[in-house]
Design an enzyme around this catalytic site. Structure first.
Site, PDB file in Angstrom:
ATOM      1  N   GLU A 132      48.501 -27.494 -69.783  1.00  0.00           N
ATOM      2  CA  GLU A 132      48.927 -28.684 -70.208  1.00  0.00           C
ATOM      3  C   GLU A 132      48.870 -28.876 -71.693  1.00  0.00           C
ATOM      4  OE1 GLU A 132      46.393 -31.802 -68.282  1.00  0.00           O
ATOM      5  OE2 GLU A 132      46.697 -30.954 -66.438  1.00  0.00           O
ATOM      6  N   HIS A 253      47.992 -42.510 -72.823  1.00  0.00           N
ATOM      7  CA  HIS A 253      48.744 -41.343 -72.250  1.00  0.00           C
ATOM      8  C   HIS A 253      50.175 -41.631 -72.288  1.00  0.00           C
ATOM      9  CE1 HIS A 253      50.127 -38.405 -69.240  1.00  0.00           C
ATOM     10  NE2 HIS A 253      48.883 -38.188 -69.140  1.00  0.00           N
ATOM     11  N   ARG A 302      48.450 -35.107 -76.658  1.00  0.00           N
ATOM     12  CA  ARG A 302      48.739 -36.377 -76.207  1.00  0.00           C
ATOM     13  C   ARG A 302      49.168 -37.264 -77.314  1.00  0.00           C
ATOM     14  NH1 ARG A 302      44.829 -36.979 -71.207  1.00  0.00           N
ATOM     15  NH2 ARG A 302      46.048 -35.605 -69.753  1.00  0.00           N
ATOM     16  N   HIS A 363      44.681 -45.200 -71.632  1.00  0.00           N
ATOM     17  CA  HIS A 363      44.339 -43.771 -70.687  1.00  0.00           C
ATOM     18  C   HIS A 363      42.794 -43.749 -70.664  1.00  0.00           C
ATOM     19  CE1 HIS A 363      44.851 -40.627 -67.959  1.00  0.00           C
ATOM     20  NE2 HIS A 363      44.320 -39.838 -68.926  1.00  0.00           N
ATOM     21  N   ARG A 398      41.366 -36.751 -77.156  1.00  0.00           N
ATOM     22  CA  ARG A 398      40.908 -35.615 -76.050  1.00  0.00           C
ATOM     23  C   ARG A 398      41.989 -34.680 -75.779  1.00  0.00           C
ATOM     24  NH1 ARG A 398      41.319 -35.723 -70.176  1.00  0.00           N
ATOM     25  NH2 ARG A 398      42.481 -37.626 -70.532  1.00  0.00           N
TER      26      ARG A 398
END
Length: 851
Positions: A132, A253, A302, A363, A398
């Site tokens: 990811e 997100h 992100r 998110h 994160r």
């Protein structure tokens, strides 16, 4: 009418029932249930109670699509996982916390598998690993293709249901923390929605409470979070006096299914794993815009992707972008991403034949309740784990799929810490033994639940992915207005949740206004660059009767230089171990040059070991023993035993602490340790004299900003140890309008309005030196008035005139002899600058014992 303060306790009926537990876990996601299960293993006889707001499966964990990151591939390494995490965190990760995560994570994941969680495997039966955003290796395990959270939740619930020592209370909204007379955790109050013997407001009596309440996404109009994510844990922690860190870092997100303009509530998430499998972001014209933004293109961290999407939306005038995975084909969509495929079809989008419309939405909260490596908050007995906590793992942003892993690892660490403190023979001072809760008399209140949707709208409009000073000021003003309601608000679930949302939103917005840079998931349009020179730091927030207080804490590895128990003690005292470590290093550099302590080197054999006593040479109040111990430890002194505690009165001849180590090291450390200890004890001793002088009057003694450079936090701690209270920590905590401000602004009313316009919601104090100045500032809504050089007669008249409409402080010209007369006028505070700027040191010496 003055605006009510943020409540420090929720208005609620008295508990109508009580239940006892050894450990109370609030929340039923991966963090809460893992902790309960681990606690039951470590302490089979313990009463473990899990309190959850809805049913056990209703939290955020079950919505996690991507997976869990862990180093399982022999070609991968913890060092690489650590590096990827630090890069994503943009300079603010706690490296030691990340190291704990990546090294303990694989075994924690294996225990989850042993507990029954079934992850996807390949034809050979090996775990499938994928990638990811932000990861440079395939290290993400997943279940059901894109239903990892649901599988984890299923397995944990089954394990909890099968464990006799764990009791569950569902449909229970936690309200407030209970404390004992020593300020330790004694349980929580909660409201259970249902019928039976345990409904309505009750109390869980427990010496250990673990907050695992998840996130606060519902503070925004559009979020991936479920309806239960209303920031209850962070709000409770603030009301309990705990420190909350880095709330401004809310991760949006980048790829949330766009359901049309004005869509609100929980929005479907399009997992980052879809991009990990090869999907790409495009605009309406089919242009792949991420290729030129980051070396990882569509798999960038992100915050990078979310910002790139927002920029492209602004450039093109669009309200969404597209995620193109048409090349997957129907078979891959159905097998690898069955949940996302079904959700898209439910909303009329076939990802096999058309790109998916996406836009960023709230998110994950990277900040939260500040904890140490064992999950301890700054309130003894209160722990936090999972998204509600700020472990330091995530920094400013994160890394994908680290959150479920964090819940696993730190839940197990908390369970181990509670177990160690319950072990037979543990020090009685730290054992988790229940004590009677005591009433604290803190202000209560509730927010009108009808404000909820407007609050969310303001947050999404001005404190979302794109922020600026102007937009945040507008949100701040709106939040202040929401505190006031023309009707009495009755205690109910909706009012409690809305109050929690307002509390969290207020703290978040103030942190975002304070951080004047762009870093990670915090993007300021008016400060578009990262600024390490000024902002390589954390922002710590606390809630007091005076409102929200924010402290700037430099990011540093100095915490790890202190012994763990000393760092924990400093944290519990409201001090930042990193700052204390920096003060110690500065002091040592002044005392010890490259040649070292030449006298000790010349006169004492290298291997000689000695024991020495730290002895009071005069009566007083001691403060700074942990700091002194840290200095001795810094020089390698092997053992320190304290005989008294900070804040205790000591007499001449009392032994405060005994230290054992190399004689050279003891004597080299002596001057630095005693410089700090005698100074802080002198501050505490003088404060204690003032406190005793006004005892019984209701007035409090407090300090000012007249502190020595670099020692403000420690000197103010010493004031607290002496029984006093602190005023402002810095010029940013509150506005204090003084005579020069009045002159510059053209009048006190003008100055007041200027501050209110520039910093809505910030506490405003006004200094006056005449009675006739009081009424105008009251009319403007002053929350605190400082009466400068008023006589006792004038103070009495001022108290009568104000009649409780504002807090009053007497300052200037105060002496110990006049203190009681001043206090008896009814003022709230006596401000004594001498406490910190001219307190005489308490005479303390280091005495080597003879052989």
């Amino acid at each position: 009418m003055s605006i009510p303060a943020i409540p420090q306790r929720l208005t609620a009926p008295e508990p109508g029932w009580t239940v006892e537990a050894d450990v109370a876990v609030v929340g039923s996601g991966i963090a809460g249930l893992t902790l309960a299960l681990r606690q039951a293993v470590l302490d089979p006889g313990a009463r473990v109670l899990v309190v959850t707001k809805d049913v056990l499966s209703a939290g955020s964990t079950r919505w996690a699509q991507g997976g869990i990151a862990a180093v399982l591939d022999p070609e991968d390494s913890p060092a690489e996982h650590l590096s990827d995490t630090l890069i994503a965190g943009v300079g603010l990760c706690d490296e030691e916390a990340v190291r704990v995560l990546v090294t303990e994570g694989p075994d924690a994941l294996r225990r989850l598998i042993a507990a029954g969680a079934r992850f996807d495997t390949d034809a050979a039966g090996e775990l499938q690993l994928t990638r990811e955003g932000g990861h440079r290796r395939d290290r993400i395990v997943h279940a059901g293709g894109d239903a990892t959270g649901a599988e984890v939740q299923r397995a944990l619930i089954a394990a909890v249901r099968a464990t006799p020592g764990i009791e569950v209370i569902e449909h229970a909204l936690v309200l407030d923390l209970l404390k004992d007379a020593q300020g330790r955790t004694a349980g929580v109050t909660l409201h259970v929605m249902g019928e039976g013997t345990r409904d309505g407001v009750g109390a869980v009596r427990s010496p250990a409470v673990v907050l695992a309440t998840g996130g606060m996404g519902q503070v925004y109009a559009a979020t991936t979070n479920p309806l239960v994510s209303t920031g209850d844990g962070v709000a409770l922690a603030l009301r309990a006096g705990a420190v909350v860190r880095d709330l401004e870092f809310v991760q949006f997100h980048p790829t949330v299914l766009w359901l049309g303009e004005g869509s609100t509530g929980q929005q479907p998430l399009i997992s980052e794993a879809v991009r990990g499998e090869g999907a790409v972001l495009i605009d309406a014209g089919g242009v792949r815009f991420m290729k030129d933004v980051h070396e990882l293109a569509d798999l960038a961290p992100r915050d990078v992707v979310a910002k790139a999407i927002m920029r492209r939306m602004r450039e093109t005038g669009a309200d969404h972008m597209y995620l193109d995975a048409r090349h997957f084909g129907e078979e891959k969509w159905r097998t690898r991403f069955p949940t996302i495929h079904a959700v898209c079809l439910e909303h009329g989008i076939d990802p096999v034949t058309r790109p998916i419309p996406v836009a960023p939405a709230a998110h994950y909260a990277s900040g939260g309740v500040r904890v140490d490596l064992h999950g301890r908050t700054s309130v003894p007995g209160l722990y936090a784990c999972g998204e509600v906590a700020c472990t330091g793992v995530h920094g400013a942003n994160r890394l994908a799929s680290n959150s479920l892993l964090e819940g696993l690892v730190f839940a197990e660490r908390i369970a181990a810490d509670i177990h160690a403190r319950r072990a037979p023979g543990a020090d009685e001072a730290v054992r988790l033994s229940p004590r009677e809760p005591v009433a604290d008399g803190r202000p209560t209140g509730l927010v009108d639940p009808r404000a909820r949707s407007r609050l969310q709208w303001h947050m999404s409009r001005g404190a979302s992915v794109l922020r600026s000073g102007q937009s945040l000021d507008e949100v701040s003003r709106a939040l202040v207005n929401f505190r006031w309601t023309p009707v009495a608000v009755e205690p109910c679930t909706e009012a409690w949740e809305t109050t929690n949302l307002l509390t969290v939103a207020s703290a978040l917005v103030e942190a975002a206004r304070t951080r004047q840079e762009t870093r990670g998931s915090h993007w300021r349009e008016d400060f578009p660059e990262r600024d390490d020179a000024r902002w390589l730091s954390h922002l710590d927030t606390t809630l007091t009767g005076e409102g929200l207080t924010m402290s700037y804490r430099p990011h540093s590895a100095a915490r790890q230089a202190l012994p763990a128990h000393v760092a924990d003690e400093l944290t519990a005292a409201g001090l930042d171990p990193a700052e204390v470590g920096a003060v110690i290093e500065t002091a040592i550099r002044e005392d010890v040059q490259e040649a070292g302590d030449v006298t000790s080197i010349a006169t004492i054999p290298a291997g000689q070991v000695a024991t020495a006593d730290v002895v009071a040479r005069a009566d007083g109040v001691v403060a700074g023993l942990a700091v002194a111990e840290a200095v001795f430890a810094r020089f390698g002194v092997s053992r320190a035993e304290r005989h008294v505690k900070d804040g205790e009165r000591v007499s001449r001849g009392d032994v405060l602490m005994t230290v054992t180590g190399a004689t050279r090291d003891l004597l080299t450390a002596e001057r630095t340790a005693l410089n700090l200890l005698t100074h802080l004890s002198g501050v505490a001793s003088l404060t204690g004299r003032w406190v005793r002088a006004v005892e019984g009057t209701g007035a409090r003694i407090r300090d000012s900003r007249k502190t020595l450079p670099g020692l403000r936090a420690l000197e103010k701690y010493a004031v607290r140890a002496g029984g006093g209270v602190n005023h402002r920590m810095s010029l940013s905590d509150a506005a204090l309008i003084k005579d020069n401000h009045v002159v510059a602004a053209g009048g006190v009313a003008e100055a007041f309005r200027a501050v209110r316009d520039a910093y809505p919601g910030l506490p405003i104090e006004v200094e006056v030196d005449r009675i006739d100045q009081i009424e105008p500032v009251l009319a403007e809504g002053a929350e605190e008035i400082l009466l400068d050089n008023f006589t006792v007669a004038e103070l009495t008249e001022a108290v009568r005139l104000v009649n409780g409409r504002a807090r009053l402080e007497s300052s200037g010209g105060l002496t110990l002899e006049s203190a009681r007369d001043v206090a008896e006028t009814g003022v709230d505070y006596l401000a004594v600058g001498a406490l910190t700027h001219s307190a005489p040191a308490l005479d303390i010496a280091l005495d080597l014992r003879g052989n």
